[in-house]
Write a protein that holds these residues in place. Sequence first.
Motif, PDB file in Angstrom:
ATOM      1  N   CYS A  19       0.848  -1.191   0.000  1.00  0.00           N
ATOM      2  CA  CYS A  19       0.000   0.000   0.000  1.00  0.00           C
ATOM      3  C   CYS A  19       0.880   1.237   0.000  1.00  0.00           C
ATOM      4  O   CYS A  19       1.833   1.333   0.778  1.00  0.00           O
ATOM      5  CB  CYS A  19      -0.913  -0.006   1.226  1.00  0.00           C
ATOM      6  SG  CYS A  19      -1.928   1.460   1.404  1.00  0.00           S
ATOM      7  N   GLU A  20       0.579   2.185  -0.877  1.00  0.00           N
ATOM      8  CA  GLU A  20       1.257   3.476  -0.863  1.00  0.00           C
ATOM      9  C   GLU A  20       0.555   4.348   0.168  1.00  0.00           C
ATOM     10  O   GLU A  20      -0.574   4.788  -0.031  1.00  0.00           O
ATOM     11  CB  GLU A  20       1.202   4.117  -2.247  1.00  0.00           C
ATOM     12  CG  GLU A  20       2.083   3.447  -3.280  1.00  0.00           C
ATOM     13  CD  GLU A  20       3.567   3.564  -2.953  1.00  0.00           C
ATOM     14  OE1 GLU A  20       3.963   4.611  -2.381  1.00  0.00           O
ATOM     15  OE2 GLU A  20       4.314   2.615  -3.245  1.00  0.00           O
ATOM     16  N   ALA A  21       1.219   4.577   1.283  1.00  0.00           N
ATOM     17  CA  ALA A  21       0.583   5.284   2.391  1.00  0.00           C
ATOM     18  C   ALA A  21       1.470   6.406   2.908  1.00  0.00           C
ATOM     19  O   ALA A  21       2.698   6.373   2.764  1.00  0.00           O
ATOM     20  CB  ALA A  21       0.279   4.306   3.525  1.00  0.00           C
ATOM     21  N   VAL A  22       0.852   7.385   3.526  1.00  0.00           N
ATOM     22  CA  VAL A  22       1.572   8.436   4.239  1.00  0.00           C
ATOM     23  C   VAL A  22       2.117   7.833   5.531  1.00  0.00           C
ATOM     24  O   VAL A  22       1.363   7.207   6.294  1.00  0.00           O
ATOM     25  CB  VAL A  22       0.639   9.623   4.562  1.00  0.00           C
ATOM     26  CG1 VAL A  22       1.382  10.688   5.357  1.00  0.00           C
ATOM     27  CG2 VAL A  22       0.064  10.209   3.281  1.00  0.00           C
ATOM     28  N   LEU A  23       3.413   7.989   5.780  1.00  0.00           N
ATOM     29  CA  LEU A  23       4.036   7.438   6.977  1.00  0.00           C
ATOM     30  C   LEU A  23       3.981   8.462   8.102  1.00  0.00           C
ATOM     31  O   LEU A  23       4.414   9.607   7.934  1.00  0.00           O
ATOM     32  CB  LEU A  23       5.485   7.054   6.704  1.00  0.00           C
ATOM     33  CG  LEU A  23       5.733   6.033   5.585  1.00  0.00           C
ATOM     34  CD1 LEU A  23       7.224   5.756   5.439  1.00  0.00           C
ATOM     35  CD2 LEU A  23       4.972   4.730   5.853  1.00  0.00           C
ATOM     36  N   VAL A  24       3.443   8.047   9.241  1.00  0.00           N
ATOM     37  CA  VAL A  24       3.341   8.919  10.414  1.00  0.00           C
ATOM     38  C   VAL A  24       4.037   8.207  11.563  1.00  0.00           C
ATOM     39  O   VAL A  24       3.560   7.190  12.071  1.00  0.00           O
ATOM     40  CB  VAL A  24       1.869   9.213  10.770  1.00  0.00           C
ATOM     41  CG1 VAL A  24       1.798  10.163  11.968  1.00  0.00           C
ATOM     42  CG2 VAL A  24       1.129   9.793   9.576  1.00  0.00           C
ATOM     43  N   THR A  25       5.173   8.726  11.989  1.00  0.00           N
ATOM     44  CA  THR A  25       5.963   8.071  13.025  1.00  0.00           C
ATOM     45  C   THR A  25       6.879   9.084  13.682  1.00  0.00           C
ATOM     46  O   THR A  25       6.876  10.273  13.330  1.00  0.00           O
ATOM     47  CB  THR A  25       6.758   6.887  12.433  1.00  0.00           C
ATOM     48  OG1 THR A  25       7.388   6.154  13.483  1.00  0.00           O
ATOM     49  CG2 THR A  25       7.814   7.355  11.441  1.00  0.00           C
ATOM     50  N   GLY A  26       7.689   8.627  14.622  1.00  0.00           N
ATOM     51  CA  GLY A  26       8.613   9.514  15.320  1.00  0.00           C
ATOM     52  C   GLY A  26       9.442   8.715  16.299  1.00  0.00           C
ATOM     53  O   GLY A  26       9.547   7.484  16.197  1.00  0.00           O
ATOM     54  N   VAL A  27      10.036   9.398  17.275  1.00  0.00           N
ATOM     55  CA  VAL A  27      10.816   8.706  18.296  1.00  0.00           C
ATOM     56  C   VAL A  27       9.890   7.804  19.109  1.00  0.00           C
ATOM     57  O   VAL A  27       8.661   7.975  19.105  1.00  0.00           O
ATOM     58  CB  VAL A  27      11.539   9.708  19.221  1.00  0.00           C
ATOM     59  CG1 VAL A  27      12.538  10.546  18.444  1.00  0.00           C
ATOM     60  CG2 VAL A  27      10.536  10.610  19.947  1.00  0.00           C
ATOM     61  N   LYS A  28      10.459   6.866  19.818  1.00  0.00           N
ATOM     62  CA  LYS A  28       9.661   5.854  20.519  1.00  0.00           C
ATOM     63  C   LYS A  28       8.639   6.465  21.458  1.00  0.00           C
ATOM     64  O   LYS A  28       7.505   5.989  21.557  1.00  0.00           O
ATOM     65  CB  LYS A  28      10.585   4.914  21.301  1.00  0.00           C
ATOM     66  CG  LYS A  28       9.828   3.830  22.052  1.00  0.00           C
ATOM     67  CD  LYS A  28      10.758   2.876  22.748  1.00  0.00           C
ATOM     68  CE  LYS A  28       9.991   1.834  23.555  1.00  0.00           C
ATOM     69  NZ  LYS A  28       9.152   0.972  22.719  1.00  0.00           N
ATOM     70  N   ARG A  29       9.014   7.515  22.167  1.00  0.00           N
ATOM     71  CA  ARG A  29       8.111   8.095  23.161  1.00  0.00           C
ATOM     72  C   ARG A  29       7.070   9.024  22.544  1.00  0.00           C
ATOM     73  O   ARG A  29       6.195   9.527  23.254  1.00  0.00           O
ATOM     74  CB  ARG A  29       8.925   8.845  24.223  1.00  0.00           C
ATOM     75  CG  ARG A  29       9.783   7.918  25.071  1.00  0.00           C
ATOM     76  CD  ARG A  29      10.591   8.687  26.093  1.00  0.00           C
ATOM     77  NE  ARG A  29      11.475   7.807  26.836  1.00  0.00           N
ATOM     78  CZ  ARG A  29      11.129   7.146  27.943  1.00  0.00           C
ATOM     79  NH1 ARG A  29       9.899   7.265  28.412  1.00  0.00           N
ATOM     80  NH2 ARG A  29      11.992   6.375  28.564  1.00  0.00           N
ATOM     81  N   ASP A  30       7.143   9.254  21.272  1.00  0.00           N
ATOM     82  CA  ASP A  30       6.150  10.082  20.586  1.00  0.00           C
ATOM     83  C   ASP A  30       4.996   9.170  20.190  1.00  0.00           C
ATOM     84  O   ASP A  30       4.925   8.659  19.079  1.00  0.00           O
ATOM     85  CB  ASP A  30       6.784  10.735  19.356  1.00  0.00           C
ATOM     86  CG  ASP A  30       5.879  11.764  18.706  1.00  0.00           C
ATOM     87  OD1 ASP A  30       4.762  11.980  19.207  1.00  0.00           O
ATOM     88  OD2 ASP A  30       6.299  12.354  17.692  1.00  0.00           O
ATOM     89  N   VAL A  31       4.065   8.960  21.114  1.00  0.00           N
ATOM     90  CA  VAL A  31       3.025   7.954  20.900  1.00  0.00           C
ATOM     91  C   VAL A  31       1.679   8.550  20.516  1.00  0.00           C
ATOM     92  O   VAL A  31       0.785   7.825  20.066  1.00  0.00           O
ATOM     93  CB  VAL A  31       2.852   7.054  22.147  1.00  0.00           C
ATOM     94  CG1 VAL A  31       4.120   6.268  22.403  1.00  0.00           C
ATOM     95  CG2 VAL A  31       2.452   7.865  23.367  1.00  0.00           C
ATOM     96  N   ARG A  32       1.487   9.843  20.673  1.00  0.00           N
ATOM     97  CA  ARG A  32       0.197  10.446  20.303  1.00  0.00           C
ATOM     98  C   ARG A  32       0.233  10.843  18.829  1.00  0.00           C
ATOM     99  O   ARG A  32       0.147  12.016  18.463  1.00  0.00           O
ATOM    100  CB  ARG A  32      -0.110  11.631  21.207  1.00  0.00           C
ATOM    101  CG  ARG A  32      -0.333  11.219  22.658  1.00  0.00           C
ATOM    102  CD  ARG A  32      -0.711  12.376  23.540  1.00  0.00           C
ATOM    103  NE  ARG A  32      -0.961  11.923  24.900  1.00  0.00           N
ATOM    104  CZ  ARG A  32      -1.266  12.732  25.917  1.00  0.00           C
ATOM    105  NH1 ARG A  32      -1.361  14.038  25.710  1.00  0.00           N
ATOM    106  NH2 ARG A  32      -1.476  12.244  27.129  1.00  0.00           N
ATOM    107  N   LEU A  33       0.343   9.822  18.006  1.00  0.00           N
ATOM    108  CA  LEU A  33       0.561  10.041  16.581  1.00  0.00           C
ATOM    109  C   LEU A  33      -0.729  10.234  15.799  1.00  0.00           C
ATOM    110  O   LEU A  33      -0.719  10.887  14.741  1.00  0.00           O
ATOM    111  CB  LEU A  33       1.341   8.859  15.990  1.00  0.00           C
ATOM    112  CG  LEU A  33       2.755   8.635  16.542  1.00  0.00           C
ATOM    113  CD1 LEU A  33       3.347   7.348  15.974  1.00  0.00           C
ATOM    114  CD2 LEU A  33       3.649   9.814  16.224  1.00  0.00           C
ATOM    115  N   LEU A  34      -1.835   9.698  16.299  1.00  0.00           N
ATOM    116  CA  LEU A  34      -3.089   9.812  15.558  1.00  0.00           C
ATOM    117  C   LEU A  34      -3.549  11.255  15.413  1.00  0.00           C
ATOM    118  O   LEU A  34      -4.214  11.603  14.440  1.00  0.00           O
ATOM    119  CB  LEU A  34      -4.174   8.994  16.249  1.00  0.00           C
ATOM    120  CG  LEU A  34      -4.367   7.558  15.767  1.00  0.00           C
ATOM    121  CD1 LEU A  34      -5.335   6.809  16.667  1.00  0.00           C
ATOM    122  CD2 LEU A  34      -4.862   7.521  14.343  1.00  0.00           C
TER     123      LEU A  34
END
Length: 320
Positions: free
Chosen positions: A26-41
């Motif tokens: 799937c071609e998707a937008v990647l939303v991520t960060g450092v491990k403790r950055d958990v409020r990604l939604l």
Amino acid sequence: MAFYDIFNGDADGLCALHQLRLVEPCEAVLVTGVKRDVRLLQRVAPAPGDVLTVLDISLAENRDALAHALEAGARCLYFDHHYAEEIPRHPHLEAHIDPAPDLCTSLLVDRYLHGRHRAWAVVAAFGDNLFDSARRVALPLGLSEEGLEKLRELGEALNYNAYGETVEDLYFHPAELYRRLSRYADPFQFIAREPAFERLRRGYADDIARAQALEPLEETAAGTIYLLPDAAWARRVSGAFANRLARAHPARAHAVLVPSVAGGYTVSVRAPVARPAGAEALCRQFPSGGGRPAAGGINGLPAEMVQAFARKFQEAFSGP
């Protein structure tokens, strides 16, 4: 209609997404960060018909953003092993959430995919310090001890890259590291051919050596607390160091504190490997704390609460 892949930047989040996309490209937008950055939604502004795939971030920390996405008409496939509180029921939500202490998100994805890319789940389990689970699920693969050791080293290297207060502390942004992983269906090919692996392997070895040269701040039969210096290498290695301490002393709990750029401390907690429970419950007593029974963390422990944390830490793990 847009697709979003929203995932924790550690080994578990990376390998969970990689397994899934090897089977369901799937071609998707990647939303991520450092491990403790958990409020990604909350970084996503979904529209009707959008598809969100969420991996290895706590539903409890993303409940409001998830509700907003579902109300907006988006669909969501959610995999996680952290504390979730009550799981919402919604026709557009498919949730695979299990906080059992011997599971990680990649093992839940492995279950969902019926083991089609299990070697990556083994990598993730090693990275999440679930060595017994990693070896158990690897049995059908028939790997040699040398092969298992290579997957362990890869899992630890991928996990190490995620720790840091900001992405500037890391060797690779997790989205870039995922793009590199995505070129390899076989983790052994990634190990043999991908320059990022060697860079992470060397960085991990250097940072672990610095951490192991330090003396603990407090040590009892129940648990040990380390205070690392205010440096990028210390922020990078804090989680990996906590994992290594936990394996070296399985009857004892461990906490690793690192000064935060924003003030106070970030904290990594590991319950005793021999009794993997209590880490998440301890951390949730403090603002910005959470995790899972075997491993938890606090994103911003105020300096004036360090003594209270140390006391509660020893109390939490002094019982039978």
